[in-house]
Design a protein around this motif. Structure first.
Motif, PDB file in Angstrom:
ATOM      1  N   ALA A 108      16.574  11.986  -6.481  1.00  0.00           N
ATOM      2  CA  ALA A 108      17.443  10.829  -6.719  1.00  0.00           C
ATOM      3  C   ALA A 108      18.529  10.758  -5.652  1.00  0.00           C
ATOM      4  O   ALA A 108      18.948  11.774  -5.094  1.00  0.00           O
ATOM      5  CB  ALA A 108      18.084  10.937  -8.106  1.00  0.00           C
ATOM      6  N   CYS A 129      17.237   6.457  -9.412  1.00  0.00           N
ATOM      7  CA  CYS A 129      16.222   7.424  -9.811  1.00  0.00           C
ATOM      8  C   CYS A 129      15.002   6.691 -10.361  1.00  0.00           C
ATOM      9  O   CYS A 129      15.109   5.550 -10.817  1.00  0.00           O
ATOM     10  CB  CYS A 129      16.804   8.356 -10.881  1.00  0.00           C
ATOM     11  N   SER A 138      13.638  13.370 -10.387  1.00  0.00           N
ATOM     12  CA  SER A 138      15.103  13.400 -10.443  1.00  0.00           C
ATOM     13  C   SER A 138      15.710  14.262  -9.340  1.00  0.00           C
ATOM     14  O   SER A 138      16.839  14.022  -8.914  1.00  0.00           O
ATOM     15  CB  SER A 138      15.574  13.900 -11.812  1.00  0.00           C
TER      16      SER A 138
END
Length: 334
Positions: free
Chosen positions: A265, A166, A262
């Motif tokens: 990710a 991430c 995120s």
């Protein structure tokens, strides 16, 4: 009948090596007459004479000499089985040599060693962190932890819970420059990129976009060749960088870093512990594997705190392996 022949072969192997029924009986903790009867039954079952007996000595017949070496191998294997069983029941002790790369050693293993030593005070840990190739057989390493594909068939292995890749940045940087919502928006940001020490290549950043995984190489004003330096640069406000979540976790917990992008990710299932066949029943190795299992599970739970999600989750084996696996697996190549 099969068990009787096996007992006779073990008795015959010991008699042939020691040249005496009495000495062989003593080493096996049975009586000389029991040894003699066991070998006699073996000879009857095989239909050949194995030993020529006189009042003063015994010698192996030609057939006995041919069979003796095979019987010795059987005896050695039986003794090894007994030793393994004894070792498996024993308390972990001695020196445990562990080899891994800097990121795993510093952020996963080292923090867990005090609790491991409290549980197993008779084990002394020798943790070796290196960015160089290590032959764990040649170097007498008990267990190695690597990120990447397992290539050495001589090694036993166990795969652990997944980790996440991430982007991260400091709150101060994001407050000043804004937070990107899509990988395409990284073009307008300062970025910090990792360069592999083993190959000199620059990391290609992976992202999940919809049901696809893409890679980009953002132009970076800062390139470093160690994960610790990358994190330190991000904490100091150097820009946005990509890292494994287990490396960034303590900095996120302290508020020094914030996850970025995120929702994009990517998940990886390639942290593996490997150890030689000869360490299969080593109590310290087994205890350390249990520790790693717990550590990896705790790391997986941390994805919720990071807000990490994988829309349309897909096994990472469906995706072409990234260069990231090269740098971190290289220090532990067998």
């Amino acid at each position: 009948m099969a068990l009787e022949r096996l007992t006779g072969l073990i008795a015959f192997a010991r008699v042939g090596s020691m040249g005496s029924f009495t000495a062989a009986a003593r080493s096996l903790s049975i009586s000389p007459s029991a040894i003699s009867k066991s070998i006699q039954r073996l000879e009857q079952n095989l239909g050949i004479s194995l030993i020529t007996r006189t009042t003063r000595s015994l010698t192996l017949t030609p057939e006995g000499r041919d069979l003796h070496e095979r019987a010795l191998r059987l005896l050695r294997e039986a003794e090894e089985i007994e030793q393994l069983a004894t070792m498996a029941r024993s308390e972990p002790s001695g020196t445990l040599r562990i080899a891994t790369s800097l990121p795993i050693g510093i952020h996963m293993i080292a923090p867990a060693l005090p609790s491991f030593r409290r549980l197993h005070p008779k084990v002394a840990v020798d943790l070796r962190l290196s960015d160089q190739f290590v032959d764990i057989i040649e170097e007498r390493i008990d267990i190695a932890v690597r990120i990447g594909d397992l290539a050495d068939s001589r090694l036993l292995s166990r795969q652990f819970a997944p980790h996440w890749l991430c982007c991260f940045a400091s709150p101060a940087y994001l407050a000043a420059r804004g937070t990107p919502s899509h990988p395409d928006e990284l073009e307008g940001h300062d970025t910090v990129t990792l360069r592999y020490q083993s190959s000199g290549q620059v990391l290609r950043w992976p992202f999940r976009v919809g049901d696809r995984e893409i890679e980009i190489m953002p132009p970076s004003g800062i390139v470093v060749d160690a994960s610790e330096a990358l994190i330190a640069t991000l904490v100091a406000g150097g820009g946005i960088g990509i890292s494994a979540n287990f490396i960034a976790a303590p900095y996120v917990a302290r508020g020094e870093l914030v996850p970025v992008l995120s929702n994009h990710a990517v998940e990886r299932h390639n942290i593996t512990a490997v150890w030689p066949e000869s360490r299969r029943a080593n109590p310290a190795v087994r205890a350390f594997l249990d520790l790693l299992q717990r550590v990896s599970r705790n790391r997986l739970k941390s994805r919720t705190a990071f807000g990490l999600k994988t829309p349309g989750r897909r096994n990472s084996r469906d995706v072409q392996p990234l260069a990231l696996t090269v740098r971190w697996s290289a220090p532990l190549a067998p």
